[in-house]
Design an enzyme around this catalytic site. Sequence first.
Site, PDB file in Angstrom:
ATOM      1  N   CYS A  17       0.818  -1.223   0.000  1.00 18.95           N
ATOM      2  CA  CYS A  17       0.000   0.000   0.000  1.00 18.95           C
ATOM      3  C   CYS A  17       0.849   1.269   0.000  1.00 18.95           C
ATOM      4  O   CYS A  17       0.336   2.364   0.238  1.00 18.95           O
ATOM      5  CB  CYS A  17      -0.933   0.002   1.202  1.00 18.95           C
ATOM      6  SG  CYS A  17      -2.026  -1.430   1.234  1.00 18.95           S
ATOM      7  N   HIS A  23      -9.623   4.365  -2.742  1.00 19.26           N
ATOM      8  CA  HIS A  23     -10.687   3.480  -2.272  1.00 19.26           C
ATOM      9  C   HIS A  23     -11.989   4.269  -2.216  1.00 19.26           C
ATOM     10  O   HIS A  23     -11.974   5.480  -2.044  1.00 19.26           O
ATOM     11  CB  HIS A  23     -10.434   2.999  -0.833  1.00 19.26           C
ATOM     12  CG  HIS A  23      -9.212   2.174  -0.654  1.00 19.26           C
ATOM     13  ND1 HIS A  23      -9.167   0.839  -0.957  1.00 19.26           N
ATOM     14  CD2 HIS A  23      -7.988   2.494  -0.174  1.00 19.26           C
ATOM     15  CE1 HIS A  23      -7.957   0.373  -0.674  1.00 19.26           C
ATOM     16  NE2 HIS A  23      -7.215   1.356  -0.198  1.00 19.26           N
ATOM     17  N   HIS A  59     -12.564  13.072  -2.582  1.00 22.14           N
ATOM     18  CA  HIS A  59     -11.692  13.284  -3.745  1.00 22.14           C
ATOM     19  C   HIS A  59     -10.377  13.995  -3.380  1.00 22.14           C
ATOM     20  O   HIS A  59      -9.799  14.703  -4.213  1.00 22.14           O
ATOM     21  CB  HIS A  59     -12.428  14.018  -4.872  1.00 22.14           C
ATOM     22  CG  HIS A  59     -13.426  13.132  -5.569  1.00 22.14           C
ATOM     23  ND1 HIS A  59     -14.630  12.791  -5.022  1.00 22.14           N
ATOM     24  CD2 HIS A  59     -13.368  12.489  -6.747  1.00 22.14           C
ATOM     25  CE1 HIS A  59     -15.276  11.999  -5.840  1.00 22.14           C
ATOM     26  NE2 HIS A  59     -14.536  11.780  -6.901  1.00 22.14           N
ATOM     27  N   GLU A  96     -12.714   0.069   4.340  1.00 29.84           N
ATOM     28  CA  GLU A  96     -11.778   0.349   3.248  1.00 29.84           C
ATOM     29  C   GLU A  96     -11.903  -0.827   2.283  1.00 29.84           C
ATOM     30  O   GLU A  96     -11.314  -1.887   2.501  1.00 29.84           O
ATOM     31  CB  GLU A  96     -10.358   0.464   3.801  1.00 29.84           C
ATOM     32  CG  GLU A  96      -9.344   0.906   2.779  1.00 29.84           C
ATOM     33  CD  GLU A  96      -7.934   0.932   3.364  1.00 29.84           C
ATOM     34  OE1 GLU A  96      -7.527   1.977   3.875  1.00 29.84           O
ATOM     35  OE2 GLU A  96      -7.268  -0.107   3.335  1.00 29.84           O
TER      36      GLU A  96
END
Length: 104
Positions: A17, A23, A59, A96
């Site tokens: 990650c 996500h 965003h 998530e």
Amino acid sequence: MTEHVDCAHFLPGHPKCGVLHGHTYKVEISIEGETRNGMVMDFADLKHATREVLAHYDHRSWNDFLEYPSVENICVLLNEKLKEKLPFAFTLRVWEGHGKWAEL
Ligand SMILES: [Zn+2]
């Protein structure tokens, strides 16, 4: 009550990650309190408060707000912000992706 927010993040130093990716986070809130006129809190008010908090992050990258944006740390951050807006005790669960979540 469930809401969603689309965010990017990367976990510094993490083998998988550590690269920037995104996500759709699912945010679940359960409030606790005495009912008055048949409800604890109007869903419209709860949604409004939650959306106000999430709009700040939608965003965007969690890395702009957190040093290590694991779902645990995101949950802590959102919990603090929601506490300022919700007049009731609540449980927050942040998902998530599928099957991975943290709760506070
Ligand atoms: Zn991720």
